[in-house]
Design an enzyme around this catalytic site. Structure first.
Site, PDB file in Angstrom:
ATOM      1  N   CYS A  52      -4.582  -3.244   4.497  1.00 10.71           N
ATOM      2  CA  CYS A  52      -3.960  -2.670   5.547  1.00 10.71           C
ATOM      3  C   CYS A  52      -5.053  -2.682   6.763  1.00 10.71           C
ATOM      4  CB  CYS A  52      -3.460  -1.381   5.416  1.00 10.71           C
ATOM      5  SG  CYS A  52      -2.498  -0.617   6.708  1.00 10.71           S
ATOM      6  N   LYS A 106     -10.193   0.723  -0.792  1.00 10.68           N
ATOM      7  CA  LYS A 106     -10.097   0.454   0.716  1.00 10.68           C
ATOM      8  C   LYS A 106     -11.357   0.909   1.232  1.00 10.68           C
ATOM      9  CE  LYS A 106      -6.825   1.273   4.254  1.00 10.68           C
ATOM     10  NZ  LYS A 106      -5.629   2.082   4.718  1.00 10.68           N
ATOM     11  N   GLU A 137       0.807  -1.053   0.138  1.00  7.31           N
ATOM     12  CA  GLU A 137       0.023  -0.116   0.099  1.00  7.31           C
ATOM     13  C   GLU A 137       0.806   1.181  -0.148  1.00  7.31           C
ATOM     14  OE1 GLU A 137      -1.981   0.587   3.732  1.00  7.31           O
ATOM     15  OE2 GLU A 137      -3.873   1.616   2.820  1.00  7.31           O
TER      16      GLU A 137
END
Ligand SMILES: *[C@@H]1O[C@H](CO)[C@@H](O)[C@H](O)[C@H]1NC(C)=O
Ligand SMILES: *[C@@H]1O[C@H](CO)[C@@H](O)[C@H](O)[C@H]1NC(C)=O
Ligand SMILES: *[C@@H]1O[C@H](CO)[C@@H](O)[C@H](O)[C@H]1NC(C)=O
Ligand SMILES: *[C@@H]1O[C@H](CO)[C@@H](O)[C@H](O)[C@H]1NC(C)=O
Length: 543
Positions: free
Chosen positions: A216, A183, A82
């Site tokens: 993440c 995300k 990321e």
């Protein structure tokens, strides 16, 4: 470099009855790259497109070298971290020059390398696509995506008329863009918007079947990943991350492993390397084995390559062997491993790895039958030290209730609200190393809001009670233990961390009863830093 045969090796097992059983476990070769991202020194100052491209090229140059290196080692898929192309700390406006509009691959079939002129302003997509094509591997990267919207018709559309998403892109080995994931759970990222609807994104490879995608901070939340695992049956994931290590409970590789173990999935995790920000920790995790990297010293990137057993249920032969590979998420892991689990472990051959830090679950010391008060008889309460000795200390911003470990063995119990944690332990090593058993039930509110139920055995950083819960990496005390808690959630992530960031894992874990989850570990090769049952009560996050 040796030429490696990749498709389903045949493994012969010689059983004691001198029967020869042949079993086939399909496998593939995966790579993850921990990237030392080259940052824009002034991320708050807007960059023109040309300057932004010049900056991103520096990171893409590194990706190019690593993709080629992975391909030479026979990798079929590579994952980059990321924020690895643009860096971080942009504002909504300063990132403008970095944005590309990533077309939806569910709607458009596009190979940016072979059709570069089809969409304007897509230099980064073109380079990534060509990298995948040239090296004949599936490639996963993360980049900022701009999607224009109409603020009159779309109630979620930001006032400036565009969404800006933190985005994973996936290319097939011929360069076709095959997946795009926005995300869901942002971590204080001023430049980005939360997608108006949560996306459950998968892609399919010919060598290993289906992979899911998440990013993440998503790993701490139900959506999208647990829907992918529990409802959609996805068992292999790519995971670009930019994770700041936080001991004693949430170091990058520590939680990556716990997540893979608890959910029964393969996780290809690529982190950023940034010492100043505490970012490091990447790995290739299966429910049985890990190849990983954690390095707070050297400021260099790291490529990990490993052979991995295929876990997609639809790619498996019918029959008993394959059905055993279908682990049920959050069910716990028995110490009696099935034949196919052993095969799968053998296929994750450590000699393939380029990693420094590995562990092997075969390496469990024989435990002698214990006459101690094990959890089966936690009812032997005359030996349970009650809560008389409790103290409070802050661990990772949460107010834990602790009880200290005294002597070389014992039974302890500590509660917070309805969560009670039990520990049987037997320790050897320096007496001055203080350990404590902690319990926390409640809403975590610093750097994110999420409801926790945690039982944790930790090494304290000093000899004072107030030092329990602090960050420490080393320990010399070897602790055999059984840790158990009364959880209100089925979502428990067990983790065992040894000295110097050595990943360990439970001998056994699972549900003792409807609400009691346990894990055991004996005979660790290193001192114990943390043993944790990290429970997430997702449905209470909004309370
Ligand atoms: C980015 O932001 C984080 C937290 O807001 C801060 O700790 C860090 O120093 C910043 N990094 C850079 C490179 O500006
Ligand atoms: C809607 O977006 C346009 C730009 O596309 C902007 O000029 C306008 O001010 C926005 N309207 C509102 C109500 O935010
Ligand atoms: C390129 O890869 C995609 C996705 O794997 C596949 O659908 C397509 O047929 C391939 N195209 C060519 C020309 O091989
Ligand atoms: C932690 O909780 C205890 C018990 O509720 C309380 O006495 C103590 O003040 C709390 N500590 C902090 C730092 O909030």
């Amino acid at each position: 470099m040796a030429v490696l045969i990749l498709t389903g090796a045949i493994v012969a097992l010689f059983l004691s009855e001198s029967l020869v059983v042949k079993a086939e476990v399909r496998s593939y070769v995966a790579a993850v790259y921990e990237h030392r991202v080259i940052l824009n020194p002034e991320p708050h100052v807007p960059n023109e497109r040309e300057a932004a491209l010049a900056h991103m090229s520096k990171n893409l140059d590194v990706f190019e070298v690593q993709a080629a290196s992975a391909a030479r080692q026979a990798a079929q898929i590579i994952v980059f971290p990321e924020d690895g192309i643009q860096g971080f700390n942009f504002t909504r406006t300063s990132i403008a020059g970095y944005l590309e509009t990533v077309p939806d691959p569910r709607v458009v079939t596009w190979n940016p390398c072979t059709e570069p002129d089809r969409f304007p302003n897509t230099e980064v997509l073109q380079r990534l696509s060509c990298m995948a094509q040239k090296n004949h591997l599936f490639l996963v990267a993360n980049m900022p995506d701009r999607q224009d919207c109409d603020n009159l018709t779309d109630p979620h559309c930001p006032p400036d008329g565009r969404y800006q998403f933190n985005t994973d892109v996936v290319f097939s080995d011929n360069g076709t863009l095959i997946a795009r994931y926005h995300k869901q759970n942002l971590y204080f990222e001023a430049a980005f918007d939360t997608p108006p609807e949560c996306e459950h994104i998968t892609f399919t490879t010919p060598f290993a079947g289906k992979f899911g995608v998440f990013t993440c901070f998503d790993t701490l939340f139900y959506e999208p990943v647990l829907t992918l695992v529990k409802d959609m049956g996805v068992r292999q994931f790519v995971f670009p991350t930019a994770w700041m290590n936080q001991l004693p409970l949430l170091a990058a590789v520590q939680f990556q492993q716990s997540f893979s173990y608890a959910t029964g999935i393969t996780l290809l995790a690529a982190n950023i390397q940034a010492k100043d920000l505490g970012m490091t920790g990447s790995g290739i995790f299966t429910p049985w084995h890990a190849v990983c990297h954690h390095d707070m010293e050297r400021e260099t990137g790291k490529l990990l390559v490993s052979k991995v057993p295929v876990l997609d249920p639809s790619m498996m032969e019918d029959g008993e062997e394959s059905s055993r590979l279908k682990l049920i998420p959050f069910s716990g892991h028995s110490k009696h491993r099935s034949r196919s689990e052993e095969l799968a472990e053998e296929h994750a051959d450590p000699s393939w790895s380029m990693s420094g830090s590995q562990f092997d679950v075969h390496e469990q010391k024989k435990s002698t039958e214990s006459d101690h008060c094990l959890a089966e008889d936690l009812g032997c309460s005359e030996r349970v030290i009650s809560e008389a000795n409790t103290f409070n200390s802050i661990m990772m911003y949460d107010n834990f209730t602790f009880v200290p470990l005294r002597g070389v063995e014992g039974n302890l119990k500590v509660c917070d609200g309805s969560l009670c944690c039990h520990l049987w332990f037997q320790r050897s090593g320096p007496e001055e190393e203080l350990y404590a058993l902690g319990a926390f039930q409640g809403l975590h509110v610093v750097h994110g809001t999420y409801y926790l139920e945690v039982c944790a055995l930790v090494r304290c950083t000093g000899t004072e009670f107030g030092s329990c819960g602090g960050e420490i990496e080393n320990a010399q005390t070897v602790v055999d233990f059984r840790l158990q808690g009364t959880f209100s959630t089925p979502h428990i992530y067990p983790g065992v961390l040894g000295s110097e960031m050595t990943l360990d894992r439970p001998d056994e874990s699972g549900w003792e009863s409807k609400s009691e989850f346990y894990m055991t570990r004996k005979g660790m090769a290193t001192g114990l830093v943390t043993a944790v049952l990290y429970g997430r009560v997702y449905e209470k996050d909004d309370e």
